[in-house]
Enzyme design. Structure first.
Site, PDB file in Angstrom:
ATOM      1  N   LEU A  49       1.458 -58.208 -23.791  1.00  0.00           N
ATOM      2  CA  LEU A  49       0.910 -56.997 -24.416  1.00  0.00           C
ATOM      3  C   LEU A  49       0.971 -55.799 -23.461  1.00  0.00           C
ATOM      4  O   LEU A  49       0.690 -54.672 -23.845  1.00  0.00           O
ATOM      5  CB  LEU A  49      -0.537 -57.254 -24.843  1.00  0.00           C
ATOM      6  N   LYS A  60       2.929 -65.217  -9.664  1.00  0.00           N
ATOM      7  CA  LYS A  60       1.865 -64.470  -8.972  1.00  0.00           C
ATOM      8  C   LYS A  60       1.686 -64.855  -7.500  1.00  0.00           C
ATOM      9  O   LYS A  60       1.314 -64.011  -6.688  1.00  0.00           O
ATOM     10  CB  LYS A  60       0.530 -64.669  -9.700  1.00  0.00           C
ATOM     11  N   ASP A  91      -6.650 -58.101 -10.862  1.00  0.00           N
ATOM     12  CA  ASP A  91      -7.401 -59.017 -11.737  1.00  0.00           C
ATOM     13  C   ASP A  91      -8.895 -59.013 -11.415  1.00  0.00           C
ATOM     14  O   ASP A  91      -9.729 -59.118 -12.313  1.00  0.00           O
ATOM     15  CB  ASP A  91      -6.869 -60.448 -11.616  1.00  0.00           C
ATOM     16  N   ALA A 142     -10.737 -73.562 -12.341  1.00  0.00           N
ATOM     17  CA  ALA A 142     -10.535 -73.356 -10.903  1.00  0.00           C
ATOM     18  C   ALA A 142      -9.072 -73.010 -10.616  1.00  0.00           C
ATOM     19  O   ALA A 142      -8.537 -73.352  -9.565  1.00  0.00           O
ATOM     20  CB  ALA A 142     -10.963 -74.600 -10.141  1.00  0.00           C
ATOM     21  N   GLY A 194      -5.750 -69.934 -10.905  1.00  0.00           N
ATOM     22  CA  GLY A 194      -5.478 -68.638 -10.284  1.00  0.00           C
ATOM     23  C   GLY A 194      -6.464 -67.561 -10.711  1.00  0.00           C
ATOM     24  O   GLY A 194      -6.957 -66.796  -9.874  1.00  0.00           O
ATOM     25  N   ASN A 209     -14.922 -77.854 -13.139  1.00  0.00           N
ATOM     26  CA  ASN A 209     -13.495 -77.999 -13.488  1.00  0.00           C
ATOM     27  C   ASN A 209     -13.167 -79.427 -13.883  1.00  0.00           C
ATOM     28  O   ASN A 209     -13.848 -80.365 -13.482  1.00  0.00           O
ATOM     29  CB  ASN A 209     -12.641 -77.581 -12.280  1.00  0.00           C
ATOM     30  N   ARG A 210     -12.103 -79.565 -14.713  1.00  0.00           N
ATOM     31  CA  ARG A 210     -11.647 -80.902 -15.124  1.00  0.00           C
ATOM     32  C   ARG A 210     -11.301 -81.734 -13.886  1.00  0.00           C
ATOM     33  O   ARG A 210     -11.768 -82.854 -13.728  1.00  0.00           O
ATOM     34  CB  ARG A 210     -10.410 -80.747 -16.024  1.00  0.00           C
ATOM     35  N   GLU A 218     -11.168 -82.026  -7.504  1.00  0.00           N
ATOM     36  CA  GLU A 218     -10.503 -81.612  -6.250  1.00  0.00           C
ATOM     37  C   GLU A 218     -10.154 -80.119  -6.292  1.00  0.00           C
ATOM     38  O   GLU A 218     -10.299 -79.424  -5.298  1.00  0.00           O
ATOM     39  CB  GLU A 218      -9.205 -82.412  -6.001  1.00  0.00           C
TER      40      GLU A 218
END
Ligand code: NDP
Length: 273
Positions: free
Chosen positions: A16, A66, A102, A127, A129, A150-151, A154
């Site tokens: 976009l 990135k 960002d 967790a 970028g 987070n899933r 680690e």
């Protein structure tokens, strides 16, 4: 002579960013253009050489480049070195300087609503970028504590290390263990990619109140299941498109050195949905 800009990434068809920036050029009558340019993984070096040849004035960088883009920068802004990833580049006669907008883009909607982050308890889902830029933003705004859920534990622990290095008070848990503990957080952010494919919310949100700020950085669709569940609880909602707009506004100001036409950019973005 007119200036030219681009966004590079793969996939890039549905970006976009061209809509947002071209609307800003029209609004301010600037002789500039902005295109989407697909550069596949593994072809970044050649892609950048091409952009330098056509004397591109600046470009945005998105998935999957990135982090790799850092290698090709001649100068690195503090925002970029802090996060270790770049999303905005300026080209001054062949010298590339990288920025990361960002973090500011994420924080911008809080500022617009005059919501204070200092001293708040945060639950951050994800967790990757984007979560890294978000942790940097919360650290800058002096959040009291960030719980990273987070899933893959680690990956949450790697982000926890980063949070502690930049002076944040944080802890890491598995996203699976969140559900019964959503009360007690002032701000809950979804920075996983869950929602993009219309998946159900990653957590239940049963324990939240109308004082909880719920922020989904997934912007397509606009009303994810996570957002819908937050609306049922009459929570304060921040949408993913607001972060997208925030980072674009900041990039615009870096490239052009003038205030971005926020409303024209917002209108163009929402027209893209
Ligand atoms: P990454 O690939 O770096 O990270 C993805 C994250 O999502 C990881 O934490 C990953 O967990 C988690 N995840 C993915 N699939 C699942 C699943 N099925 N169940 C549980 N967790 C899952 O992506 P980014 O951080 O770059 O981006 C994340 C999302 O944010 C994307 O949807 C992107 O579009 C959006 N975004 C929005 C922006 C905006 O301006 N609004 C800006 C940047 C990103 P694990 O570690 O276990 O793999």
């Amino acid at each position: 002579m007119g200036k030219s800009f681009a966004v590079i990434g793969d996939p890039i068809d549905h970006s976009l960013s061209p809509n947002i920036h071209n609307a800003a050029f029209r609004e301010l009558d600037l002789d500039c253009s902005y295109i989407a340019y697909r550069i596949p993984q593994g072809e970044l070096k050649e892609g950048i050489e091409g952009l330098k040849k056509i004397k591109i004035d600046g470009f945005n960088v998105t998935i999957p480049h990135k982090i790799e883009m850092m290698k090709y920068l001649d100068k690195i802004d503090e925002s970029c070195s802090l996060i270790g990833a770049v999303n905005t580049v300026t080209n001054k006669e062949g010298t590339l300087k990288g920025y990361n907008t960002d973090m500011d883009g994420f924080i911008e909607p809080f500022k617009k609503r005059e919501l204070v982050i200092e001293g708040t308890e945060i639950l951050l889902l994800g967790a990757g970028g984007a979560a890294r830029a978000i942790v940097a933003g919360f650290a800058k705004e002096k959040a009291k504590r960030i719980t990273i859920a987070n899933r893959t534990l680690e990956n949450a622990e790697v982000l926890l290390d980063f949070a502690e290095k930049i002076g944040s008070n944080a802890n890491a848990i598995k996203i699976h263990d969140v559900d019964l503990m959503t009360n007690g957080y002032d701000i809950i952010v979804n920075a996983t990619s869950i929602g993009l494919k219309k998946e159900p919310s990653p957590i239940s949100l049963d324990g939240i109140t109308d004082k909880t700020i719920v922020y989904d950085i997934v912007y397509m669709p606009m009303n994810t299941d996570f957002i819908k569940k937050a609306k049922e609880k009459r929570a304060k909602i921040i949408f993913g498109y607001e972060m997208l707009l925030g980072q674009a506004v900041r990039a615009f100001e870096i490239w052009h050195g003038i205030e971005a036409p926020y409303n024209a950019m917002k209108k163009a973005l929402l027209g893209g949905f």
